[in-house]
Design a protein around this motif. Structure first.
Motif, short mmCIF file in Angstrom:
data_model
loop_
_atom_site.label_atom_id
_atom_site.label_comp_id
_atom_site.label_asym_id
_atom_site.label_seq_id
_atom_site.Cartn_x
_atom_site.Cartn_y
_atom_site.Cartn_z
N ALA A 13 -27.21 -70.75 12.20
CA ALA A 13 -28.30 -69.85 11.77
C ALA A 13 -29.24 -70.63 10.64
N ARG A 14 -28.82 -71.81 10.18
CA ARG A 14 -29.37 -72.55 9.00
C ARG A 14 -30.05 -73.99 9.66
N LEU A 15 -31.34 -74.33 9.00
CA LEU A 15 -31.70 -75.76 9.31
C LEU A 15 -30.52 -76.86 8.97
N ASP A 16 -30.80 -77.92 9.81
CA ASP A 16 -29.95 -79.06 9.46
C ASP A 16 -30.58 -80.18 8.48
N PHE A 17 -30.14 -80.41 7.47
CA PHE A 17 -30.73 -81.40 6.68
C PHE A 17 -30.61 -82.58 6.43
N GLY A 18 -29.30 -82.78 7.62
CA GLY A 18 -28.73 -84.32 7.50
C GLY A 18 -28.40 -84.77 6.42
N ARG A 19 -28.74 -86.15 6.11
CA ARG A 19 -28.25 -86.78 5.00
C ARG A 19 -28.70 -86.09 3.60
N PHE A 20 -29.92 -85.22 3.61
CA PHE A 20 -30.31 -84.66 2.21
C PHE A 20 -29.85 -83.52 2.08
N ALA A 21 -28.58 -82.98 2.88
CA ALA A 21 -28.02 -81.57 2.58
C ALA A 21 -27.37 -81.46 1.33
N SER A 22 -26.86 -82.35 0.62
CA SER A 22 -26.20 -81.89 -0.67
C SER A 22 -27.58 -81.78 -1.83
N LEU A 23 -28.45 -82.61 -1.60
CA LEU A 23 -29.35 -82.43 -2.65
C LEU A 23 -30.23 -81.19 -2.41
N VAL A 24 -30.33 -80.64 -1.02
CA VAL A 24 -30.87 -79.70 -0.84
C VAL A 24 -30.07 -78.44 -1.32
N ASP A 25 -29.03 -78.63 -1.11
CA ASP A 25 -27.98 -77.55 -1.84
C ASP A 25 -28.17 -77.49 -2.97
N THR A 26 -28.16 -78.33 -3.89
CA THR A 26 -28.42 -78.37 -5.42
C THR A 26 -29.66 -77.87 -5.90
N MET A 27 -30.67 -78.02 -5.11
CA MET A 27 -31.84 -77.57 -5.43
C MET A 27 -32.12 -76.19 -5.19
N VAL A 28 -31.51 -75.85 -4.08
CA VAL A 28 -31.69 -74.24 -3.93
C VAL A 28 -30.58 -73.61 -4.57
N GLY A 29 -29.45 -73.93 -4.82
CA GLY A 29 -28.45 -73.10 -5.46
C GLY A 29 -28.15 -73.34 -6.91
N SER A 30 -28.81 -74.23 -7.67
CA SER A 30 -28.81 -74.43 -9.05
C SER A 30 -29.40 -73.57 -9.98
N PRO A 31 -28.96 -72.94 -11.00
CA PRO A 31 -29.90 -72.23 -12.03
C PRO A 31 -30.53 -73.27 -12.49
N VAL A 32 -32.07 -72.55 -12.60
CA VAL A 32 -33.07 -73.72 -13.09
C VAL A 32 -32.72 -74.44 -14.20
N ASP A 33 -32.16 -73.94 -15.07
CA ASP A 33 -31.75 -74.68 -16.35
C ASP A 33 -30.79 -75.88 -16.28
N ALA A 34 -30.11 -75.69 -15.19
CA ALA A 34 -28.96 -76.58 -14.97
C ALA A 34 -29.47 -77.70 -13.91
N LEU A 35 -30.77 -77.56 -13.30
CA LEU A 35 -30.97 -78.31 -12.15
C LEU A 35 -31.18 -79.64 -12.82
N GLN A 36 -32.11 -79.96 -13.66
CA GLN A 36 -32.52 -81.29 -14.23
C GLN A 36 -31.40 -82.36 -14.59
N PRO A 37 -30.35 -81.74 -15.25
CA PRO A 37 -28.97 -82.54 -15.55
C PRO A 37 -28.45 -83.09 -14.12
N ALA A 38 -28.40 -81.98 -13.13
CA ALA A 38 -27.88 -82.39 -11.84
C ALA A 38 -28.58 -83.39 -11.29
N LEU A 39 -29.98 -83.35 -11.38
CA LEU A 39 -30.81 -84.40 -10.66
C LEU A 39 -30.64 -85.88 -11.29
N VAL A 40 -30.50 -85.61 -12.66
CA VAL A 40 -30.35 -87.08 -13.32
C VAL A 40 -28.80 -87.54 -13.10
#
Length: 516
Positions: free
Chosen positions: A47-74
């Motif tokens: 029922a969801r799109l397949d993001f392949g090798r980018f799945a974990s990063l997409v997961d982080t961007m969609v699921g993270s509280p915005v204030d915690a996003l930038q530390p996760a990306l760094v």
């Protein structure tokens, strides 16, 4: 300077796409390790799109509280991800969340590649800043729009039949608002003839002149060089949905009638386009027509130029020059607007900024399209750009009286320091006056001036348009003729002064995280 995507051929593009890949150091467990998003969010699910090798990063961007996003990306960058990986994942997260149907959402989509291109021009220790900026905005909108768990795009099965039949019906179903039939038709085209998928979208883009229709269509295509072609359906599908949502026959009737007439009258339905460049006087006169004439008159002038054998690069440049003049004639907002735009401002969704960004998109699409679609893009682009002079007025922005304030004895570098101060004080007239003085000096370097202005495009919010417009002007300067370079740079100086003073959300956190 980063190579402009509008100068790339179709063959070069197809050779580049697919190269954006997550490095081995970032695995599927990234989000779970960070404790920010459930690892199951984008696990294999029909029922969801397949993001392949980018799945974990997409997961982080969609699921993270915005204030915690930038530390996760760094942390992701430290673990081996690249800035290109982050932008690719951001595009996929955005497309799945909004599907081209959310105003703030698709503005982020349009800013992603410009932010990436800006990052490539910054000192190594600052390259993450524009990336973190737009991805913060992306996740903030996903969060505020309630799109963490409720995604807009889901997998869709291709229509039965041939890709040719699907292409034939795509515009009919889009105009009729039959979303499922249109999306399934497009899925069939992508599945059977992926190299022709973007060509198949062109009739939809040519159908109307709404600014976001063309800019979103171009930017969704352009980001494929970072995501890879396997994600073409997800990203380009946004154009189909946007066009269905934006269908307004009462607004688009004239261009829908006029375009086929002009293509036929000027012999533009078949064969190659011409190669005559024309001199600067010719180009200035054509730009003046696009700036002053009615929409239909402008479209006729561009079609006639193409029919007479002038090359699409020169013809397209007339659109960008006319768009810049719309900005330079704009008296500014008469009342405060949204996204922090005050009285007198010209940044954000102003007539000139919108016209300039769309002109670049029309030109970029023309550069990679078949001759017929290239001609159609420039004709519709002219129709789109023209007819707006009355919105901004007949008189240029009155900055010339301020030129005397710039000491003629100052060295070029000192004038750039004065430009910085004019921008920080939000003095548009003085910023233009100093920039004009600088550009007239012997030894003036447009690249040095752009190096000053890019810092503000990174640090300021820009009412959703800072990244796009900076790259629009930079591309116009790099690829355009020297005779018109000053106009583009003056427009950017003015917009930069207008947008200064409204820091981008998350700016200080990003600077702190990377030690900038």
């Amino acid at each position: 300077m980063f190579e402009s995507s509008s100068s790339r051929s179709r063959r070069e593009f197809l050779g580049d796409v697919g190269r954006g890949m997550l490095v081995a150091g970032v695995g599927a467990s990234l989000a779970a390790e960070l404790g920010l998003a459930p690892a199951r969010l984008f696990a294999v699910d029909p029922a969801r799109l397949d993001f392949g090798r980018f799945a974990s990063l997409v997961d982080t961007m969609v699921g993270s509280p915005v204030d915690a996003l930038q530390p996760a990306l760094v942390r992701a960058l430290a673990g081996g991800a690249t800035t290109a990986d982050l932008i690719a994942a951001g595009a996929l997260a955005n497309a799945s969340a909004f599907g081209g149907e959310d105003y703030e959402g698709y503005h982020v989509m349009m800013a992603l590649v410009p932010a990436y291109e800006m990052s490539e021009q910054l000192p190594e220790g600052e390259r993450a800043l524009p990336i973190l900026k737009v991805l913060y905005r992306n996740t903030a909108r996903i969060e505020s729009a309630g799109r963490r768990e409720k995604q807009t795009l889901a997998p869709i099965s291709p229509a039965e039949g041939s890709a040719e039949a699907a292409a034939g019906g795509l515009r009919t179903w889009t105009r009729a608002g039959e979303k499922e039939r249109a999306e399934r038709a497009f899925a069939r085209i992508v599945h059977d003839t992926p190299d022709r998928a973007y060509e198949a979208l062109q009739p939809l883009i040519h159908d109307d002149i709404e600014v976001h229709r063309v800019v979103l269509a171009w930017r969704a295509y352009d980001v494929l060089r970072l995501t890879g072609r396997e994600h073409a359906e997800t990203l380009l599908r946004q154009t189909v949905r946007f066009c269905i949502r934006d269908e307004k026959p009462s607004r688009s009737g004239e261009i829908r009638r006029l375009l086929p007439e002009l293509l036929e009258e000027n012999g533009l339905l078949e064969g190659k386009l011409g190669t005559k460049a024309g001199d600067d006087v010719w180009l200035g006169e054509l730009a003046a027509v696009v700036f002053r004439a009615s929409r239909a008159e402008s479209a006729r002038a561009i079609a006639a130029a193409l029919g007479a054998g002038y090359d699409p690069v020169s013809v397209g440049e007339a659109l960008s020059i006319a768009s810049t003049r719309l900005l330079l004639n704009d008296p500014g907002q008469t009342q405060a607007g949204n996204f922090g735009r005050g009285i007198g401002s010209v940044h954000g969704a102003s007539t000139g900024v919108h016209a300039s960004d769309s002109a670049l998109a029309w030109r970029a699409i023309a550069a990679i399209s078949s001759p017929r679609n290239a001609a159609a893009s420039l004709i519709v682009g002219a129709y789109h750009t023209a007819g707006q002079a009355d919105f901004v007025g007949a008189r240029p922005f009155p900055y010339l009286a301020r030129k005397e304030e710039s000491d003629s004895s100052l060295a070029p570098a000192e004038l750039l320091d004065h430009l910085d101060r004019a921008i920080v004080s939000r003095d548009q007239a003085r910023a233009c006056a100093v920039a004009d003085n600088y550009l007239q000096r012997k030894g003036a370097d447009s690249s040095a001036m752009l190096d000053r202005l890019i810092r503000f495009a990174v640090s300021e919010d820009g009412a959703l348009h800072a990244e796009k417009y900076f790259r629009t002007v930079q591309t116009s300067v790099a690829e355009g003729r020297a005779a018109f370079r000053t106009e583009h740079l003056l427009a950017l100086a003015r917009v930069t002064a207008s947008e200064c003073g409204t820091p981008a959300p998350g700016r200080e956190q990003a600077r702190s995280l990377i030690g900038a």
